[in-house]
Design an enzyme around this catalytic site. Structure first.
Site, mmCIF file in Angstrom:
data_model
loop_
_atom_site.group_PDB
_atom_site.id
_atom_site.type_symbol
_atom_site.label_atom_id
_atom_site.label_comp_id
_atom_site.label_asym_id
_atom_site.label_seq_id
_atom_site.Cartn_x
_atom_site.Cartn_y
_atom_site.Cartn_z
ATOM 1 N N ASP A 102 53.663 19.619 28.009
ATOM 2 C CA ASP A 102 53.551 19.141 26.633
ATOM 3 C C ASP A 102 54.344 17.858 26.457
ATOM 4 O O ASP A 102 55.211 17.538 27.253
ATOM 5 C CB ASP A 102 54.094 20.210 25.671
ATOM 6 C CG ASP A 102 53.141 21.385 25.546
ATOM 7 O OD1 ASP A 102 51.982 21.250 25.973
ATOM 8 O OD2 ASP A 102 53.551 22.431 25.030
ATOM 9 N N LYS B 286 50.819 16.799 22.488
ATOM 10 C CA LYS B 286 50.305 17.177 21.180
ATOM 11 C C LYS B 286 51.382 16.843 20.171
ATOM 12 O O LYS B 286 52.516 17.243 20.313
ATOM 13 C CB LYS B 286 50.024 18.674 21.168
ATOM 14 C CG LYS B 286 49.172 19.125 20.023
ATOM 15 C CD LYS B 286 48.644 20.524 20.291
ATOM 16 C CE LYS B 286 47.404 20.809 19.478
ATOM 17 N NZ LYS B 286 46.632 21.928 19.921
ATOM 18 N N ILE C 211 57.743 30.675 21.609
ATOM 19 C CA ILE C 211 58.088 30.299 20.231
ATOM 20 C C ILE C 211 57.297 29.059 19.837
ATOM 21 O O ILE C 211 57.527 27.972 20.384
ATOM 22 C CB ILE C 211 59.609 30.085 20.081
ATOM 23 C CG1 ILE C 211 60.296 31.435 20.344
ATOM 24 C CG2 ILE C 211 59.950 29.536 18.691
ATOM 25 C CD1 ILE C 211 61.756 31.493 20.060
ATOM 26 N N THR D 221 65.302 28.257 23.699
ATOM 27 C CA THR D 221 64.621 27.668 22.543
ATOM 28 C C THR D 221 65.531 26.664 21.834
ATOM 29 O O THR D 221 66.752 26.782 21.870
ATOM 30 C CB THR D 221 64.124 28.777 21.586
ATOM 31 O OG1 THR D 221 63.206 28.192 20.667
ATOM 32 C CG2 THR D 221 65.262 29.428 20.808
ATOM 33 N N MET E 157 59.356 22.398 13.267
ATOM 34 C CA MET E 157 58.291 21.563 12.695
ATOM 35 C C MET E 157 58.438 21.457 11.180
ATOM 36 O O MET E 157 57.464 21.529 10.438
ATOM 37 C CB MET E 157 56.908 22.125 13.071
ATOM 38 C CG MET E 157 56.673 22.104 14.569
ATOM 39 S SD MET E 157 55.180 22.961 15.095
ATOM 40 C CE MET E 157 55.723 24.660 15.125
HETATM 41 N N1 SAH Z 1 58.679 26.156 22.102
HETATM 42 C C1 SAH Z 1 59.603 25.234 21.462
HETATM 43 C C2 SAH Z 1 59.117 24.843 20.079
HETATM 44 C C3 SAH Z 1 57.819 24.066 20.083
HETATM 45 S S1 SAH Z 1 57.284 23.627 18.476
HETATM 46 C C4 SAH Z 1 60.995 25.834 21.452
HETATM 47 O O1 SAH Z 1 61.159 27.019 21.774
HETATM 48 O O2 SAH Z 1 61.941 25.124 21.143
HETATM 49 C C5 SAH Z 1 57.888 21.969 18.322
HETATM 50 C C6 SAH Z 1 59.110 21.922 17.430
HETATM 51 O O3 SAH Z 1 60.229 22.398 18.137
HETATM 52 C C7 SAH Z 1 59.505 20.534 16.978
HETATM 53 O O4 SAH Z 1 58.757 20.122 15.863
HETATM 54 C C8 SAH Z 1 60.951 20.755 16.622
HETATM 55 O O5 SAH Z 1 61.088 21.416 15.382
HETATM 56 C C9 SAH Z 1 61.387 21.732 17.703
HETATM 57 N N2 SAH Z 1 62.014 21.081 18.866
HETATM 58 C C10 SAH Z 1 61.561 21.029 20.126
HETATM 59 N N3 SAH Z 1 62.441 20.395 20.927
HETATM 60 C C11 SAH Z 1 63.477 20.048 20.149
HETATM 61 C C12 SAH Z 1 64.725 19.382 20.380
HETATM 62 N N4 SAH Z 1 65.083 18.957 21.587
HETATM 63 N N5 SAH Z 1 65.544 19.204 19.329
HETATM 64 C C13 SAH Z 1 65.224 19.648 18.099
HETATM 65 N N6 SAH Z 1 64.075 20.275 17.827
HETATM 66 C C14 SAH Z 1 63.214 20.484 18.837
#
Ligand code: SAH
Length: 255
Positions: free
Chosen positions: A42, A64, A100, A125, A177
């Protein structure tokens, strides 16, 4: 070696890459990348992690972007099943934890339909990394016995939530998000009685070199969110206790 460390030909391993720092990649995930023939990742999987993919592995970006251009989910399904069917050891690399907000189930369903074996390696996460950066725990005795993991938007647009429950004192939520829907979230929560001074901390690019922490309140949330450009987690109900203070105004606010 355990099964998790050895990829088999013609199978797909869903690997959680963590929030971005190589330090947050699990050893299992690292080993999986080392033996992959194809890595389908991704957009949010950061450069530190991509640098760990061996040069001989084929790398496919299926980026995406929230509300933005995207590879259709059906094309991603075709890609992962197609590569596995050629006998490749496929890693499907997702940011954070694949389970997640990762569209994991849709991809599993596609693999099941095609009769392809798969397994999952969990990842850290981004909410966990964000909470660590601000020196807070996501649950605390006497404050919150539950942590909510929310998305700011879903397939229908801004996501409706249990606003009345969230507006209660001491509630904590990690909102993914949530940048674009921050005004909507603010309005819904205040309508249900949440205080304008309820802390909300925004952590942008958690765990990355360009991580930024912004201490806001429900009142100031929309402006704080508008000032960010990278992926961010909204930690509702938590103020930074200890933080790598990135913004001068935040340093002043906490001085
Ligand atoms: N699977 C991922 C989430 C994917 S959805 C997880 O577990 O973290 C995408 C959202 O994740 C983004 O819009 C943001 O809200 C968050 N996100 C992903 N990477 C991030 C990062 N390094 N710092 C802050 N937010 C993050």
């Amino acid at each position: 070696m355990t099964q998790a460390q050895t990829l088999s030909a013609g199978t797909v391993t869903f690997v959680g890459a963590g929030p971005g720092a190589a330090d947050h990649l699990t050893l299992g995930a690292f080993r999986a990348l080392q033996t992959a023939d194809v890595v389908i990742h991704d957009r949010l999987v950061g450069p530190e992690i991509l640098a760990l993919i061996p040069v001989q592995a084929m790398r496919v970006d299926v980026g995406k972007e929230g509300f933005g251009p995207s590879t259709p989910q059906s094309a991603i399904h075709a890609l992962i099943t197609g590569h596995a069917q050629t006998g490749a050891r496929v890693v499907r690399l997702k940011s954070g934890d694949s389970g997640i907000f990762g569209r994991l189930d849709e991809e599993i369903d596609a693999l099941d339909e095609a009769g392809i074996e798969w397994s999952i390696l969990p990842g850290l996460t981004s909410a966990a990394a964000a909470a660590a950066s601000i020196g807070q725990s996501l649950t605390k005795r006497g404050r919150n016995a539950a942590l909510r993991i929310l998305t700011g938007h879903d397939m229908a647009g801004f996501a409706e939530q249990d606003w009345a429950g969230l507006a209660r004192k001491g509630e904590v939520a990690a909102i993914y998000m949530g940048k674009k829907s921050s005004r909507f979230i603010q309005g819904r929560l205040m309508m249900h009685g949440a205080g304008a001074d309820t802390p909300v901390t925004l952590v942008e690019n958690a765990s990355r070199a360009d991580e930024r922490i912004v201490a806001a309140t429900l009142q100031t949330l929309p402006e704080a969110a508008a000032a960010l450009s990278g992926p961010a987690i909204l930690l509702y109900g938590l103020a930074p206790r200890r933080a790598a203070l990135a913004l001068p105004q935040l340093k002043e606010a906490l001085a």
